[in-house]
Design an enzyme around this catalytic site. Structure first.
Site, mmCIF file in Angstrom:
data_model
loop_
_atom_site.group_PDB
_atom_site.id
_atom_site.type_symbol
_atom_site.label_atom_id
_atom_site.label_comp_id
_atom_site.label_asym_id
_atom_site.label_seq_id
_atom_site.Cartn_x
_atom_site.Cartn_y
_atom_site.Cartn_z
ATOM 1 N N ASP A 88 -20.543 76.420 12.515
ATOM 2 C CA ASP A 88 -20.794 75.413 13.552
ATOM 3 C C ASP A 88 -22.106 75.798 14.223
ATOM 4 O O ASP A 88 -22.565 76.928 14.118
ATOM 5 C CB ASP A 88 -19.650 75.412 14.581
ATOM 6 N N ASN A 134 -17.590 68.622 7.482
ATOM 7 C CA ASN A 134 -16.948 67.912 8.589
ATOM 8 C C ASN A 134 -17.852 67.698 9.798
ATOM 9 O O ASN A 134 -17.634 66.758 10.563
ATOM 10 C CB ASN A 134 -15.706 68.727 8.999
ATOM 11 N N TYR A 165 -23.793 55.315 13.292
ATOM 12 C CA TYR A 165 -22.549 55.989 12.885
ATOM 13 C C TYR A 165 -21.956 55.270 11.686
ATOM 14 O O TYR A 165 -21.558 55.904 10.691
ATOM 15 C CB TYR A 165 -21.572 55.999 14.061
ATOM 16 N N LYS A 214 -21.470 57.015 7.980
ATOM 17 C CA LYS A 214 -20.158 57.243 7.374
ATOM 18 C C LYS A 214 -19.979 56.446 6.079
ATOM 19 O O LYS A 214 -19.308 56.910 5.148
ATOM 20 C CB LYS A 214 -19.053 56.922 8.389
ATOM 21 N N THR A 216 -9.966 64.074 20.069
ATOM 22 C CA THR A 216 -10.756 65.318 20.066
ATOM 23 C C THR A 216 -11.842 65.188 21.135
ATOM 24 O O THR A 216 -12.045 64.091 21.687
ATOM 25 C CB THR A 216 -11.455 65.537 18.704
HETATM 26 N N1 LIG Z 1 -12.473 62.041 16.600
HETATM 27 C C1 LIG Z 1 -12.466 60.897 15.916
HETATM 28 O O1 LIG Z 1 -11.979 59.861 16.382
HETATM 29 C C2 LIG Z 1 -13.037 60.846 14.519
HETATM 30 C C3 LIG Z 1 -12.696 59.774 13.686
HETATM 31 C C4 LIG Z 1 -13.224 59.704 12.399
HETATM 32 C C5 LIG Z 1 -14.087 60.679 11.962
HETATM 33 N N2 LIG Z 1 -14.413 61.702 12.797
HETATM 34 C C6 LIG Z 1 -15.361 62.692 12.287
HETATM 35 O O2 LIG Z 1 -14.735 63.966 12.275
HETATM 36 C C7 LIG Z 1 -15.733 64.981 12.379
HETATM 37 C C8 LIG Z 1 -15.313 65.955 13.436
HETATM 38 O O3 LIG Z 1 -15.227 65.279 14.673
HETATM 39 P P1 LIG Z 1 -14.273 65.742 15.864
HETATM 40 O O4 LIG Z 1 -13.610 64.530 16.354
HETATM 41 O O5 LIG Z 1 -13.481 66.915 15.471
HETATM 42 O O6 LIG Z 1 -15.396 66.114 16.950
HETATM 43 P P2 LIG Z 1 -15.681 67.418 17.820
HETATM 44 O O7 LIG Z 1 -16.807 67.032 18.709
HETATM 45 O O8 LIG Z 1 -14.428 67.937 18.428
HETATM 46 O O9 LIG Z 1 -16.180 68.495 16.742
HETATM 47 C C9 LIG Z 1 -17.392 68.349 16.071
HETATM 48 C C10 LIG Z 1 -17.958 69.741 15.801
HETATM 49 O O10 LIG Z 1 -19.144 69.573 15.024
HETATM 50 C C11 LIG Z 1 -20.138 70.423 15.555
HETATM 51 N N3 LIG Z 1 -21.451 69.898 15.260
HETATM 52 C C12 LIG Z 1 -22.018 68.771 15.743
HETATM 53 N N4 LIG Z 1 -23.261 68.639 15.264
HETATM 54 C C13 LIG Z 1 -23.474 69.705 14.449
HETATM 55 C C14 LIG Z 1 -24.565 70.135 13.667
HETATM 56 N N5 LIG Z 1 -25.722 69.464 13.641
HETATM 57 N N6 LIG Z 1 -24.431 71.259 12.935
HETATM 58 C C15 LIG Z 1 -23.281 71.963 12.969
HETATM 59 N N7 LIG Z 1 -22.225 71.634 13.718
HETATM 60 C C16 LIG Z 1 -22.323 70.511 14.448
HETATM 61 C C17 LIG Z 1 -19.859 70.483 17.051
HETATM 62 O O11 LIG Z 1 -20.455 71.633 17.654
HETATM 63 C C18 LIG Z 1 -18.345 70.497 17.083
HETATM 64 O O12 LIG Z 1 -17.833 71.808 17.047
HETATM 65 C C19 LIG Z 1 -17.051 64.246 12.661
HETATM 66 O O13 LIG Z 1 -17.789 64.133 11.459
HETATM 67 C C20 LIG Z 1 -16.592 62.882 13.135
HETATM 68 O O14 LIG Z 1 -17.555 61.878 12.902
HETATM 69 C C21 LIG Z 1 -13.902 61.829 14.048
#
Ligand SMILES: NC(=O)c1ccc[n+]([C@@H]2O[C@H](COP(=O)([O-])OP(=O)(O)OC[C@H]3O[C@@H](n4cnc5c(N)ncnc54)[C@H](O)[C@@H]3O)[C@@H](O)[C@H]2O)c1
Length: 250
Positions: A38, A91, A157, A161, A192
């Site tokens: 991360d 992720n 976004y 995706k 989250t």
């Molecule tokens: N939460 C939702 O509703 C949801 C829905 C569909 C998809 N997603 C996808 O799931 C994934 C995780 O999201 P989440 O909800 O757990 O969010 P989150 O914000 O809790 O976690 C995301 C993590 O990614 C890290 N990060 C961000 N940019 C980064 C970079 N450039 N390099 C390395 N690390 C980086 C952040 O520091 C964080 O720890 C994302 O790709 C998000 O688009 C989330």
């Protein structure tokens, strides 16, 4: 729930929060050695320490997935610490309310594409040679329901995706016969820190769009990812697995 894996090590990006953290913890609890990667160094340390305290194996890696050299170093970290890389979960991602396409903030567009789409491409670029060298394995790329359906308020976004969905299919076609299964995961809205920017009314509106009547949890998505990496998914490649409480069934 227990999973069996033909391999010993995994790299998870964005593993310091939310879905990535839950996935890293679940994979480690199921016996995989996990590189917790991360850009948030303090949070990486916390997750690694927790996994090790619970009896698991984990290594820390601080990397920004929008920088190819740092992604390459994350893969090297797995090989150095655990001897090989078998599994990867691309992720890491960010939200991004850029405004509708005709008014889009171009700096937001660039940032979201750099992280959410280019970050996955860099992951595949460096993970695949390492996994081939290890004798095969599996990769899960993080897409979204917004990698399958449109969202007028979030073109960056949405495009990032959808890009991950296509990239996943391309990699699956190129590498499945060589021993690497590649799939994408498409969560609905998951509770989250990524949703922290939404007020109560917006969250209630999101809940109402999920026929199951609630948002998802990070742990529920982690289980879907673990399944896709596991031996139980041995005939699944190039698929777009939806875990969305019914959102896209409407
Ligand atoms: N939460 C939702 O509703 C949801 C829905 C569909 C998809 N997603 C996808 O799931 C994934 C995780 O999201 P989440 O909800 O757990 O969010 P989150 O914000 O809790 O976690 C995301 C993590 O990614 C890290 N990060 C961000 N940019 C980064 C970079 N450039 N390099 C390395 N690390 C980086 C952040 O520091 C964080 O720890 C994302 O790709 C998000 O688009 C989330």
């Amino acid at each position: 729930m227990k999973y069996s894996f033909s391999g010993v090590s995994a790299l998870v990006t964005g593993a310091a929060s939310g879905i990535g953290e839950a996935t890293a913890r679940l994979l480690a609890a199921n016996g995989l050695s996990v590189v917790v990667s991360d850009r948030d160094a303090a949070a990486v340390r916390r997750v690694v320490d927790d996994i090790v305290a619970a009896g698991g194996k984990a290594a820390a890696n601080v990397a920004d997935v929008s920088r190819p050299g740092e992604v390459e170093a994350a893969v090297d970290c797995a090989v150095k610490h655990f001897g090989a890389l078998h599994f990867a979960v691309n992720n890491a991602g960010v939200g991004g309310d850029s405004g509708p396409a005709g008014e889009m903030a171009l700096d937001v567009w660039q940032r979201v594409i750099d992280i959410n789409l280019n970050g996955v491409a860099y992951g595949l670029r460096y993970e695949i040679p390492a996994i081939l060298a290890a004798g095969g394995g599996a990769i899960v790329n993080m897409s979204s329901i917004l990698g399958l359906v449109g969202a007028g308020h979030a073109p960056a976004y949405n495009a990032s995706k959808h890009g991950v969905t296509g990239l996943t299919r391309s990699a699956a076609l190129a590498y499945s016969a060589k021993g690497i299964r590649v799939n994408s995961i498409h969560p609905g809205y998951v509770d989250t820190p990524l949703l922290g920017r939404y007020d109560a009314a917006t969250r209630a509106g999101l809940v109402s769009q999920h026929p199951i009547g609630r948002l998802g949890s990070a742990g529920e998505i982690a289980h879907a990812i673990a399944f896709l990496l596991s031996d139980g998914a041995s005939f699944i490649t190039g698929s777009a697995l939806v875990a969305d409480g019914g959102y896209t069934a409407q």
